[in-house]
Design an enzyme around this catalytic site. Sequence first.
Site, PDB file in Angstrom:
ATOM      1  N   GLY A   1       1.068  -1.143  -0.407  1.00  0.00           N
ATOM      2  CA  GLY A   1       0.042   0.162  -0.219  1.00  0.00           C
ATOM      3  C   GLY A   1       1.067   1.232   0.019  1.00  0.00           C
ATOM      4  O   GLY A   1       1.474   2.252  -1.013  1.00  0.00           O
TER       5      GLY A   1
ATOM      6  N   ARG B   1      -1.889  11.383  11.010  1.00  0.00           N
ATOM      7  CA  ARG B   1      -0.417  10.388  11.086  1.00  0.00           C
ATOM      8  C   ARG B   1       0.739  11.506  11.691  1.00  0.00           C
ATOM      9  O   ARG B   1       1.004  10.487  13.359  1.00  0.00           O
ATOM     10  CB  ARG B   1       0.148  10.661  10.257  1.00  0.00           C
ATOM     11  CG  ARG B   1      -0.705   9.652   9.019  1.00  0.00           C
ATOM     12  CD  ARG B   1       0.521   8.985   7.858  1.00  0.00           C
ATOM     13  NE  ARG B   1       1.043   7.493   8.342  1.00  0.00           N
ATOM     14  CZ  ARG B   1       2.259   7.496   8.702  1.00  0.00           C
ATOM     15  NH1 ARG B   1       3.212   9.007   8.855  1.00  0.00           N
ATOM     16  NH2 ARG B   1       3.021   6.577   9.012  1.00  0.00           N
TER      17      ARG B   1
ATOM     18  N   CYS C   1      -9.272  22.530  18.146  1.00  0.00           N
ATOM     19  CA  CYS C   1      -9.612  23.095  19.273  1.00  0.00           C
ATOM     20  C   CYS C   1      -9.067  21.664  19.922  1.00  0.00           C
ATOM     21  O   CYS C   1      -8.605  21.007  20.680  1.00  0.00           O
ATOM     22  CB  CYS C   1     -10.475  22.835  19.828  1.00  0.00           C
ATOM     23  SG  CYS C   1     -11.161  24.196  18.647  1.00  0.00           S
TER      24      CYS C   1
HETATM   25  N1  LLP Z   1      -2.520  -5.686   3.753  1.00  0.00           N
HETATM   26  C1  LLP Z   1      -2.699  -5.735   5.028  1.00  0.00           C
HETATM   27  C2  LLP Z   1      -3.420  -6.870   6.106  1.00  0.00           C
HETATM   28  C3  LLP Z   1      -2.423  -4.901   5.688  1.00  0.00           C
HETATM   29  O1  LLP Z   1      -3.059  -4.493   7.419  1.00  0.00           O
HETATM   30  C4  LLP Z   1      -1.794  -3.976   5.787  1.00  0.00           C
HETATM   31  C5  LLP Z   1      -1.927  -2.289   5.989  1.00  0.00           C
HETATM   32  C6  LLP Z   1      -1.384  -3.966   4.137  1.00  0.00           C
HETATM   33  C7  LLP Z   1      -0.937  -4.830   3.566  1.00  0.00           C
HETATM   34  C8  LLP Z   1      -1.012  -2.871   3.779  1.00  0.00           C
HETATM   35  O2  LLP Z   1       0.461  -2.199   4.391  1.00  0.00           O
HETATM   36  P1  LLP Z   1       1.480  -1.448   3.765  1.00  0.00           P
HETATM   37  O3  LLP Z   1       2.307  -1.854   2.356  1.00  0.00           O
HETATM   38  O4  LLP Z   1       0.611  -0.204   3.234  1.00  0.00           O
HETATM   39  O5  LLP Z   1       3.006  -0.797   5.246  1.00  0.00           O
HETATM   40  N2  LLP Z   1      -2.237   4.108   9.641  1.00  0.00           N
HETATM   41  C9  LLP Z   1      -0.776   3.331   9.405  1.00  0.00           C
HETATM   42  C10 LLP Z   1      -0.042   1.796   9.286  1.00  0.00           C
HETATM   43  C11 LLP Z   1      -1.675   0.892   8.929  1.00  0.00           C
HETATM   44  C12 LLP Z   1      -1.563   0.210   7.541  1.00  0.00           C
HETATM   45  C13 LLP Z   1      -2.889  -1.259   7.832  1.00  0.00           C
HETATM   46  N3  LLP Z   1      -2.019  -2.472   7.185  1.00  0.00           N
HETATM   47  C14 LLP Z   1       0.354   4.409   9.314  1.00  0.00           C
HETATM   48  O6  LLP Z   1      -0.475   5.469   8.665  1.00  0.00           O
HETATM   49  O7  LLP Z   1       0.957   4.391   9.526  1.00  0.00           O
END
Ligand code: LLP
Length: 420
Positions: A278, A315, A345
Amino acid sequence: MPTQKFHYIDDIFCCHEVPLETIAEQAGTPSYVYSGDAIRENYRAYDRALAGLEHDIHYAVKANSSLGILSLLAEEGAGFDIVSGGELYRVLKAGGDPSRVVFSGVGKTSEELRYALEQEIGRFNCESDGELRLLRELAAQIGRKPEVSLRVNPDIDAETHPYIATGLREHKFGIGLAEAERIYRQAAELHPLRLNGIGCHIGSQIFNIGAFAEALQRVLELAGRLRGFGVPIEALDLGGGLGVEYETGKQSPSIADYGRMLCAALAGANFRLGIEPGRSIVGQAGVLLTRVLYRKAGEGKVFAIVDAAMNDLIRPALYRAHHEVLPVRRSGRPVELTDVVGPVCESGDFLAKGRAMPRAEPGDLLAIATTGAYGFVLSSNYNSRPRAAEALVEGGSVRIVRRREIWEDLIRGEVVCVQA
Ligand code: LLP
């Protein structure tokens, strides 16, 4: 560089060749701006890096689920990793191919499972015995034979922020290896489910390729044992998690390095490999464009109060995440330590703290870098703030792919209660 395809041309910060000032005029502020070219390039980098393997790249929709971005990735031939019925709905609206969708997540409802079965998605990554039983019942009811993986928990320390690490025994995610093995050995009883894959995901923003290699090793050992027992494991899914550079100099491993590790580990093993990236596809391909409302200099403190806030980008508040702040027009003004804060706020409403940056004046535009992933998707209407617009730049053209919300959007679906 924390951004891709964003750079200065004659002291003006641009996306491709388009000045962000022009985009701010068109879209207003705050707005997210994405480079379509960067997103395509990142997707293609994964595809090239895995060319030696039978592979599927399932873009993790949660990182950025805007239709503009999903449709561009669908056009590239991407598959999609979803975690809700809503994400499946978006993927289908964007022209994604349901047979290239995998459904992850610990708490899928029966309504969501039924919808995904009806749409004949490619694979379910199941995370508990209870979920398997429910899926089996629903599949039998509507006459489908879905392909299923168990998401196992390989008990690996991903060395990342505790909120985004997922691969340790203490986490709610996945099924322990021993328990998983027991379930696989009874796979025949799960008919009509075709339990023929193993998945895992150890966390996000990971810089150590060794952690992925270790997780893969544990999954491969399990797959080998299961094949030995006659369980026909065909597909492995290593999840997402590759980190990106948020701070200049803190360089993440490249997609190519990651691919080399995977190709070496899986050479000759005869599995189809899925991954779910992602952040590494969209993170560096986006900035949050915001305008300075006020400069407020207190005792020993300077605040740039901007029109974006924690509701637009959570974030920094949630993970103490660092995002670089770049002036859209380089001014040569003296540098001062500045807190970049929003109008919400809460003292937690900051985008950057104590940053050495040229003195910000009202009306200036700032770009908050590396916000293409987990930016807009985590935004809210807190303080009844309409959510930002989103613009997608492809080549020299800018498209507003999401209009800014208006006040009417804030009360959609609500009613006023007046006593009779
Ligand atoms: N697959 C699964 C099952 C996941 O839970 C996630 C991310 C991904 C793929 C994708 O991971 P990436 O390649 O994006 O690292 N909100 C947080 C990140 C939460 C990630 C949750 N799961 C942030 O802003 O850092």
